[in-house]
Design an enzyme around this catalytic site. Structure first.
Site, PDB file in Angstrom:
ATOM      1  N   ASP A   4     150.244 102.674  -4.876  1.00 17.37           N
ATOM      2  CA  ASP A   4     149.165 102.262  -4.096  1.00 17.37           C
ATOM      3  C   ASP A   4     148.012 101.395  -4.737  1.00 17.37           C
ATOM      4  OD1 ASP A   4     150.687 103.554  -2.152  1.00 17.37           O
ATOM      5  OD2 ASP A   4     149.362 104.960  -1.489  1.00 17.37           O
ATOM      6  N   ALA A  10     143.289 104.668  -2.164  1.00 18.18           N
ATOM      7  CA  ALA A  10     143.413 103.975  -3.335  1.00 18.18           C
ATOM      8  C   ALA A  10     142.553 102.986  -3.391  1.00 18.18           C
ATOM      9  CB  ALA A  10     144.841 103.731  -3.229  1.00 18.18           C
ATOM     10  N   GLY A  30     146.492 102.940   2.336  1.00 17.49           N
ATOM     11  CA  GLY A  30     145.997 102.859   1.086  1.00 17.49           C
ATOM     12  C   GLY A  30     144.411 103.194   1.078  1.00 17.49           C
TER      13      GLY A  30
HETATM   14  C1  MEV Z   1     152.321 106.294  -0.162  1.00 19.98           C
HETATM   15  O1  MEV Z   1     151.665 105.080   0.086  1.00 19.98           O
HETATM   16  C2  MEV Z   1     153.579 106.130  -0.984  1.00 19.98           C
HETATM   17  C3  MEV Z   1     154.155 107.347  -1.473  1.00 19.98           C
HETATM   18  O2  MEV Z   1     155.499 106.776  -1.996  1.00 19.98           O
HETATM   19  C4  MEV Z   1     153.687 108.323  -2.288  1.00 19.98           C
HETATM   20  C5  MEV Z   1     153.411 107.556  -3.919  1.00 19.98           C
HETATM   21  O3  MEV Z   1     154.195 106.743  -4.162  1.00 19.98           O
HETATM   22  O4  MEV Z   1     152.440 108.226  -4.521  1.00 19.98           O
HETATM   23  C6  MEV Z   1     154.732 108.129  -0.229  1.00 19.98           C
END
Ligand code: MEV
Length: 271
Positions: free
Chosen positions: A137, A95, A92
């Site tokens: 995230d 984010a 993350g």
């Molecule tokens: C990324 O940390 C998580 C995913 O599910 C992408 C998302 O939820 O946007 C792969």
């Protein structure tokens, strides 16, 4: 100084993009951003780790978006950015950077917003990094703690026992955007098959919430193993991530799985 923690996903990544639930948690690694008055004509970003600054033009877009979200005054700021959240590993980092940047502007102007408002703004920045994220995230990062997330809504998850994870680092992944696209291609080619994988992930995510609530850590670990196997059948694991999971289980972890987008990145092990 404003900061934001990184995150891990305990269950439900990828399926969450299609409206299924996920469980995520913030971790004790963070991005810190200090906003101060800029003496130049335009806002500047200073990266205390060069790795963060890759893709400089992306920060022109970030600045433009921050200006829309928080006003022209953002252009008068200079941002010092420091992070110990490894990038490209599913923890993350982008984010956390999005949330920390927003918090730094609010901090500088001594303003407050609810976590929900910060998360909504962070979604706009995350779109620059990840196209069309589910929101799990930055929502987890803006609210902090152990979170149940589905379709933009969150609920805190109460845990009867502390959950302790070890993070095992593999090689950096190919990017969240690419991993999400590879699952989309698979979904479009074989919708029935992928939907049934998502439904199994959904069922184990519900079972995991229940196990967490009653403190059945053994069951949480087993469900993590199942989730990893399903992510593997979605095509987002790698031999290295499978080996890291196996290694962790052999060393006594209750369960292990890749976390985040996959295609590289890291593994979490419940210890
Ligand atoms: C990324 O940390 C998580 C995913 O599910 C992408 C998302 O939820 O946007 C792969």
């Amino acid at each position: 100084m404003a900061n934001a923690f990184g995150k891990i996903i305990l269950a439900g990544e990828h399926a969450v993009v299609y409206g299924y639930p996920a469980i995520a948690q913030t971790i004790n690694k963070e991005v810190s951003v200090r906003a101060s008055q800029s003496f130049g004509k335009k806002a500047t970003f200073h990266f205390l780790q060069p790795a963060l600054s890759s893709g400089g033009e992306i920060f022109d877009q970030v600045l433009a978006r921050l200006t829309v979200l928080l006003g022209d005054r953002v252009q008068k700021l200079s941002f010092d950015i420091e992070s110990n959240v490894p990038g490209g590993c599913g923890l993350g980092s982008s984010a956390a950077l999005s949330v920390a940047l927003i918090r730094s502007v609010l901090d500088f102007y001594e303003e407050t917003r609810t976590s929900g408002e910060v998360a909504a703004m962070a979604m706009d920045l995350e779109k620059i990094f990840h196209g069309n994220p589910s929101g799990v995230d930055h929502t987890t990062i803006a609210h902090e703690g152990l979170i149940w997330f589905q379709k933009g809504k969150l609920e805190p998850v109460l845990s009867a026992k502390p959950l302790k994870f070890e993070i095992l680092m593999g090689s950096p992944h190919r990017g969240t955007l690419k991993a999400v696209q590879s699952v989309r291609d698979f979904y479009e080619a074989e919708p029935m098959r992928v939907r049934s994988i998502f439904e199994e992930i959904e069922a184990l995510t519900y079972a995991m919430r229940k196990a967490i609530k009653i403190g059945d850590l053994k069951q949480v670990g087993l469900l993590m193993n199942q989730n990893h196997a399903l992510l593997k059948s979605l095509g987002v694991s790698t031999p290295e991530l499978d080996a890291l999971c196996e290694q962790a289980r052999q060393k006594g972890a209750l369960g292990a799985k890749l976390t985040g987008a996959g295609g590289g990145g890291c593994v979490i092990a419940l210890v």
